[in-house]
Design a protein around this motif. Structure first.
Motif, PDB file in Angstrom:
ATOM      1  N   SER A 152      56.807  22.207 -11.919  1.00  7.86           N
ATOM      2  CA  SER A 152      57.749  20.845 -11.966  1.00  7.86           C
ATOM      3  C   SER A 152      57.364  19.468 -10.998  1.00  7.86           C
ATOM      4  CB  SER A 152      59.124  21.994 -12.919  1.00  7.86           C
ATOM      5  OG  SER A 152      59.483  22.011 -11.199  1.00  7.86           O
ATOM      6  N   PRO A 153      57.516  18.370 -11.518  1.00 11.22           N
ATOM      7  CA  PRO A 153      57.624  17.406 -10.862  1.00 11.22           C
ATOM      8  C   PRO A 153      59.296  17.809  -9.810  1.00 11.22           C
ATOM      9  CG  PRO A 153      58.324  16.429 -13.084  1.00 11.22           C
ATOM     10  CD  PRO A 153      57.521  17.945 -13.088  1.00 11.22           C
ATOM     11  N   SER A 154      58.421  16.699  -8.657  1.00 11.11           N
ATOM     12  CA  SER A 154      59.596  16.990  -7.647  1.00 11.11           C
ATOM     13  C   SER A 154      61.502  16.098  -8.337  1.00 11.11           C
ATOM     14  CB  SER A 154      59.985  15.797  -6.644  1.00 11.11           C
ATOM     15  OG  SER A 154      58.553  14.489  -6.469  1.00 11.11           O
ATOM     16  N   TRP A 155      61.275  14.985  -9.482  1.00  8.95           N
ATOM     17  CA  TRP A 155      61.557  14.538 -10.022  1.00  8.95           C
ATOM     18  C   TRP A 155      63.031  15.326 -11.056  1.00  8.95           C
ATOM     19  CZ3 TRP A 155      62.402  13.563 -15.866  1.00  8.95           C
ATOM     20  CH2 TRP A 155      61.003  14.524 -15.802  1.00  8.95           C
ATOM     21  N   MET A 156      62.268  16.089 -11.245  1.00 15.74           N
ATOM     22  CA  MET A 156      63.618  17.392 -11.974  1.00 15.74           C
ATOM     23  C   MET A 156      64.014  18.023 -11.478  1.00 15.74           C
ATOM     24  SD  MET A 156      60.227  17.897 -14.910  1.00 15.74           S
ATOM     25  CE  MET A 156      61.308  19.315 -15.911  1.00 15.74           C
ATOM     26  N   TRP A 157      64.829  17.070 -10.449  1.00 21.31           N
ATOM     27  CA  TRP A 157      65.091  18.415  -9.280  1.00 21.31           C
ATOM     28  C   TRP A 157      66.313  19.125  -9.889  1.00 21.31           C
ATOM     29  CZ3 TRP A 157      70.686  16.978  -9.192  1.00 21.31           C
ATOM     30  CH2 TRP A 157      71.166  15.197  -9.719  1.00 21.31           C
ATOM     31  N   TRP A 158      67.361  18.483 -11.285  1.00 16.86           N
ATOM     32  CA  TRP A 158      68.231  19.409 -11.920  1.00 16.86           C
ATOM     33  C   TRP A 158      68.301  20.395 -12.826  1.00 16.86           C
ATOM     34  CZ3 TRP A 158      66.949  18.392 -17.333  1.00 16.86           C
ATOM     35  CH2 TRP A 158      65.831  18.360 -17.249  1.00 16.86           C
ATOM     36  N   TYR A 159      66.215  20.154 -13.792  1.00 12.11           N
ATOM     37  CA  TYR A 159      65.745  21.192 -14.289  1.00 12.11           C
ATOM     38  C   TYR A 159      65.332  22.191 -13.184  1.00 12.11           C
ATOM     39  CZ  TYR A 159      62.599  23.976 -16.308  1.00 12.11           C
ATOM     40  OH  TYR A 159      61.659  24.729 -17.314  1.00 12.11           O
ATOM     41  N   ARG A 160      65.460  22.054 -11.920  1.00 10.74           N
ATOM     42  CA  ARG A 160      65.399  23.235 -11.528  1.00 10.74           C
ATOM     43  C   ARG A 160      66.429  23.720 -10.937  1.00 10.74           C
ATOM     44  NH1 ARG A 160      61.188  21.194  -6.853  1.00 10.74           N
ATOM     45  NH2 ARG A 160      58.749  20.074  -7.731  1.00 10.74           N
TER      46      ARG A 160
END
Length: 379
Positions: free
Chosen positions: A269-277
């Protein structure tokens, strides 16, 4: 004249001028009375040949100088603008990341076989689990401090289903889903094969008095086959009522799926999806914790499940993302038993798999395509 030809001929430009030089006095010119008169010239006579040759040589010299100046100007201009002439060609990664879906299919069959084989081992081990009245639960430090919460294991399975669903959707929309899919299938199959080994060689008693185990069938082979099919159809979940057997404790399969699904979600997953992580991490961590709160596994089951899942994932991806290690003589990771399988799956993957999303279905373009044709008219 083309600029390249002018540059090439820049060093070859040579100025040649022929001049006839005569010494001494010019021949005498005759006059009307027959007496020669030196240095006399009539204004009506045409200029001598030397003057004509000199003028022609001067014109030629002037033309060559202008040509030489033009060549030098063009050459210096091209040298100043050489950066604008260079064409940088981006290396195409399509050939370095081949799909090879047939290898993904092989990895899928490998995972499916080990999952089915796990149900067989659970059925076999269930017949060897000691009775609770004979062998009470082993002492566990976590159980000493935390009382059992009956609904906690339901939270574990719900979180596991959510994480697996999120990973499935994410995997479908990844561009390089073939490569990532075979990595996932190989790791699932390997971890459950390890689990079959640990369950079979050491059978632990039930971790709590609350557990209800199905009656033993002993030599009833048909009944065991039906139990295997029921366990497969229900996904091995207690929510579906398919898992009523005991003995599959060391190590925890729920911990494997919760941890592995989060690791794949985070890795691809891309780093900008930190909230998803972070959401996926909370689902995974709370699910693992609820296994212990529900007293469905010993603490050692969860610890070993987490340890072996994370290390196997990190070892595999270290080999996959660091291509210099594959042929390095001092690479100790190449001594794992699954290194030949790794080379089979990753042989043609020559670069790190980028996190790129794309539509799983190619939609046809409905818009009208226009073609721009540049033409000119004859003058």
């Amino acid at each position: 004249m083309a600029a390249s030809e002018l540059i090439q001929d820049d060093e070859d430009v040579r100025i040649h001028m022929d001049a006839n030089v005569t010494t001494g006095d010019p021949p005498p010119c005759s006059v009307a009375n027959g007496n020669p008169t030196r240095h006399a010239r009539s204004s009506s006579l045409p200029p001598p040949d030397d003057d004509v040759d000199g003028r022609a040589a001067g014109d030629k010299l002037s033309s060559l100088l202008k040509q030489n100046q033009l060549v030098r100007t063009l050459s210096s201009g091209l040298r100043r603008r050489c950066d604008y002439v260079k064409i940088s060609v981006t290396e195409e990664h399509a050939d370095r990341l081949p799909k090879e879906w047939w290898k993904t299919g092989v990895a899928f069959l490998y995972a499916t076989f080990n999952l089915v084989f796990t149900t067989v081992i659970i059925t076999v081990v269930h017949e060897r689990v000691p009775d609770k009245s004979v062998s009470p639960p082993l002492p566990d430090k976590f159980f000493d401090y935390v009382d059992r919460v009956p609904w906690a294991f339901t939270v574990t399975e719900v979180n596991g289903l959510i994480l697996c669903g999120l990973w499935l959707v994410q995997w479908i929309f990844l561009r390089h889903r073939a490569i990532i899919g075979r990595r996932c299938f190989f790791l699932i199959g390997t971890l459950y094969m390890y689990r079959c080994v640990t369950m079979y060689i050491t059978t632990l008693p039930v971790p709590g008095k609350h557990m209800v185990c199905a009656p033993k069938l002993y030599n009833d082979s048909t009944g065991k086959i039906w139990r295997i099919l029921r366990l497969i159809s229900g996904g091995g979940l207690s929510l579906t009522g398919s898992h009523l057997m005991c003995g599959d404790f060391l190590y925890s399969g729920h911990t494997v799926m919760l941890t592995l699904s989060y690791l794949f979600i985070k890795e691809y997953s891309p780093s900008w999806m930190w909230w998803y992580r972070w959401i996926c991490w909370l689902l995974s961590a709370s699910g693992v914790l609820c296994i212990l709160i529900g007293h469905e596994h010993y603490s050692i089951d969860v610890v070993i499940g987490y340890f072996i899942t994370t290390r196997t994932f990190w070892w595999y991806h270290t080999m996959a993302n660091t291509h210099a290690l594959r042929q390095a003589p001092n690479n100790f990771l190449s001594r794992t038993w699954w290194n030949p399988v790794f080379n089979f799956l990753e042989r043609n993957v020559q670069t790190t798999v980028p996190v790129v999303f794309s539509s799983p279905v190619a939609f046809p373009s409905c818009g009208q395509r226009y073609r721009i044709v540049e033409g000119g008219r004859d003058e």
